[in-house]
Design a protein around this motif. Sequence first.
Motif, PDB file in Angstrom:
ATOM      1  N   GLY A 147      22.223  26.731  44.611  1.00 22.26           N
ATOM      2  CA  GLY A 147      22.604  27.729  45.556  1.00 22.26           C
ATOM      3  C   GLY A 147      22.723  29.194  44.979  1.00 22.26           C
ATOM      4  N   LEU A 148      23.829  28.734  43.874  1.00 22.12           N
ATOM      5  CA  LEU A 148      24.447  30.400  43.316  1.00 22.12           C
ATOM      6  C   LEU A 148      22.915  30.863  42.494  1.00 22.12           C
ATOM      7  CD1 LEU A 148      26.378  32.011  42.296  1.00 22.12           C
ATOM      8  CD2 LEU A 148      26.945  30.584  40.512  1.00 22.12           C
ATOM      9  N   HIS A 149      22.340  29.856  41.786  1.00 19.16           N
ATOM     10  CA  HIS A 149      21.024  30.546  40.631  1.00 19.16           C
ATOM     11  C   HIS A 149      20.365  31.282  41.664  1.00 19.16           C
ATOM     12  CE1 HIS A 149      18.388  30.903  37.427  1.00 19.16           C
ATOM     13  NE2 HIS A 149      17.629  30.292  38.167  1.00 19.16           N
ATOM     14  N   VAL A 150      19.649  30.742  42.904  1.00 22.02           N
ATOM     15  CA  VAL A 150      18.557  31.619  43.920  1.00 22.02           C
ATOM     16  C   VAL A 150      19.013  32.609  44.452  1.00 22.02           C
ATOM     17  CG1 VAL A 150      17.154  30.982  45.412  1.00 22.02           C
ATOM     18  CG2 VAL A 150      17.097  29.265  43.625  1.00 22.02           C
TER      19      VAL A 150
ATOM     20  N   THR B 173      19.434  35.333  52.696  1.00 27.32           N
ATOM     21  CA  THR B 173      18.998  34.122  51.774  1.00 27.32           C
ATOM     22  C   THR B 173      20.087  33.032  51.689  1.00 27.32           C
ATOM     23  OG1 THR B 173      17.745  35.801  50.543  1.00 27.32           O
ATOM     24  CG2 THR B 173      18.413  33.685  49.388  1.00 27.32           C
ATOM     25  N   ALA B 174      21.345  33.481  51.694  1.00 25.96           N
ATOM     26  CA  ALA B 174      22.511  32.782  51.208  1.00 25.96           C
ATOM     27  C   ALA B 174      22.907  31.603  52.260  1.00 25.96           C
ATOM     28  CB  ALA B 174      23.739  33.325  51.027  1.00 25.96           C
ATOM     29  N   GLY B 175      22.561  31.707  53.412  1.00 28.09           N
ATOM     30  CA  GLY B 175      22.597  30.691  54.563  1.00 28.09           C
ATOM     31  C   GLY B 175      22.162  29.220  54.343  1.00 28.09           C
ATOM     32  N   ARG B 176      21.142  29.192  53.387  1.00 30.85           N
ATOM     33  CA  ARG B 176      20.446  27.847  53.198  1.00 30.85           C
ATOM     34  C   ARG B 176      21.223  27.005  52.414  1.00 30.85           C
ATOM     35  NH1 ARG B 176      17.475  25.632  57.021  1.00 30.85           N
ATOM     36  NH2 ARG B 176      16.052  27.259  57.943  1.00 30.85           N
ATOM     37  N   SER B 177      22.322  27.589  51.822  1.00 34.73           N
ATOM     38  CA  SER B 177      23.164  27.033  50.883  1.00 34.73           C
ATOM     39  C   SER B 177      24.611  26.532  51.592  1.00 34.73           C
ATOM     40  CB  SER B 177      23.686  27.502  49.684  1.00 34.73           C
ATOM     41  OG  SER B 177      22.268  27.826  48.833  1.00 34.73           O
TER      42      SER B 177
ATOM     43  N   GLY C   5      16.459  26.319  46.170  1.00 32.74           N
ATOM     44  CA  GLY C   5      17.715  26.945  46.428  1.00 32.74           C
ATOM     45  C   GLY C   5      18.356  26.460  47.698  1.00 32.74           C
ATOM     46  N   TRP C   6      17.310  25.941  48.622  1.00 31.32           N
ATOM     47  CA  TRP C   6      18.008  25.399  49.894  1.00 31.32           C
ATOM     48  C   TRP C   6      18.602  24.010  49.643  1.00 31.32           C
ATOM     49  CZ3 TRP C   6      16.432  20.835  51.540  1.00 31.32           C
ATOM     50  CH2 TRP C   6      15.084  20.182  51.252  1.00 31.32           C
ATOM     51  N   SER C   7      19.387  24.011  50.711  1.00 34.78           N
ATOM     52  CA  SER C   7      20.160  22.554  50.560  1.00 34.78           C
ATOM     53  C   SER C   7      20.526  22.071  52.081  1.00 34.78           C
ATOM     54  CB  SER C   7      21.444  22.473  49.969  1.00 34.78           C
ATOM     55  OG  SER C   7      22.270  23.564  50.341  1.00 34.78           O
ATOM     56  N   THR C   8      20.848  20.639  52.399  1.00 37.08           N
ATOM     57  CA  THR C   8      21.393  20.376  53.479  1.00 37.08           C
ATOM     58  C   THR C   8      22.679  20.091  53.604  1.00 37.08           C
ATOM     59  OG1 THR C   8      21.153  17.934  53.179  1.00 37.08           O
ATOM     60  CG2 THR C   8      19.113  18.879  53.822  1.00 37.08           C
ATOM     61  N   SER C   9      23.299  20.252  54.670  1.00 39.54           N
ATOM     62  CA  SER C   9      24.786  19.656  54.823  1.00 39.54           C
ATOM     63  C   SER C   9      24.764  17.944  54.268  1.00 39.54           C
ATOM     64  CB  SER C   9      25.328  19.828  55.893  1.00 39.54           C
ATOM     65  OG  SER C   9      24.646  19.096  57.094  1.00 39.54           O
TER      66      SER C   9
END
Length: 418
Positions: free
Chosen positions: A86-89, A232-236, A318-322
């Motif tokens: 997440g930080l990288h993307v 962008t950041a919200g997907r992390s 870069g995306w992730s789930t909870s």
Amino acid sequence: MARSPFPPSNPGFWRSPVRGTRFTAVLGVVLLAGISVLFLTGLLSYAAYNPNLSPVNDKTPDKGLLGFYLFSWPTRPHWLYRLNQGLHVTLGITLVPVLLAKLWSVVPRLFALPPVRSLAHGLERLSLLLLVGGALFEFVTGVLNVQLDYVFPGSFYPLHFYGAWVFFAAFLAHVALKLPLALRNLRRMREGTGEREEEVPLAAPAPDPATVSRRGALWFVGGGSALLFVTTAGRSFDGPLRQTAVLAPHGGPEPGGGPGGFQINKTAAYRGIRPAETTEDAWRLVVTGPSGTVRLARADLLRLPLHSSSLPIACVEGWSTSDQWWRGVRLRDLAALVGYDDPDRAPDVLVESLQRTGAFRTAALRANQVRDPRSLLALDANGEPLTPDHGFPARIIVPAAPGVLNTKWVRRLDFGDL
């Protein structure tokens, strides 16, 4: 605007009052910090694939000494890959306006004549060519891959990996040459003293009337970066911020609702998984080890001791789930069925999917991943059987592993040293 009577090699051609050494120095220092973090998190992302474990995981088999830092990727903390990628993307996309502004600020020097004044100057120009070309290549390929619209010939993995090393080598050379100048100009800006240009000036000798100050231009660049960060950041992250990530892959609401209503990358239909292959009568999990081969239906797996783990899925884009609540059979318990009775001595495993295409339809997991009690062959998610798109009838879920190593539609597990 009247056409300049000068060629681009003449300083009089460049008329913007914004360009200047201090303006460029500020952008350069931001990029110095940001690109250093990008390079480090990129290397860690590559290590997370455990490319030295098995040829199926290694997408850069000719890396040689460039793989000197590789290590067994840990399983703790379970959110490690989610944070790293997440930080990288997010940082990479956020830095795009800074990179473009930096290239714009130094463009007069790209046209300076003579192009090479000495051997040292020639080496500097070569490093600059590699720096600019490498930066554009890395950012363009990275953004296209994040948007799931990668169009370059060749695999993303080796191109981005080798491109990063070429770019970072040129970046280090450029920093060694230019950091003292950047620091001197930042000190002059803080002290309010005059700006000092080097051999080829960046400030226009006869600038056009100012429409924005240099400080205003920096705020404009920063605002562009802030906008990209917000979108962008919200997907992390969890919660309402996920809805602001309109530029992240799969921007918008989560797919569907209910227990299976969390993000996926590729659907079962996209990967060619036919429903007839996953029925109770047709599907069998094949597990092999030193004591032989075991074939298990899904009903057989449900009769084994079941365990639960709360783990996210984090993807290279870069995306992730909870954290989702998974239930299934521990990988180390499946290893015990084929001869590895001691869970602390469970070996590596090669995982094969029903899917017939895709770079990671076969993937390898290290022994430390197999031995972790949270590593499962998952059968349920959030209290319900897996959906077809989430990997029914069974999928791998391992803490801190990249999403592609959490293989869906598993058909075979081969335990043993790889």
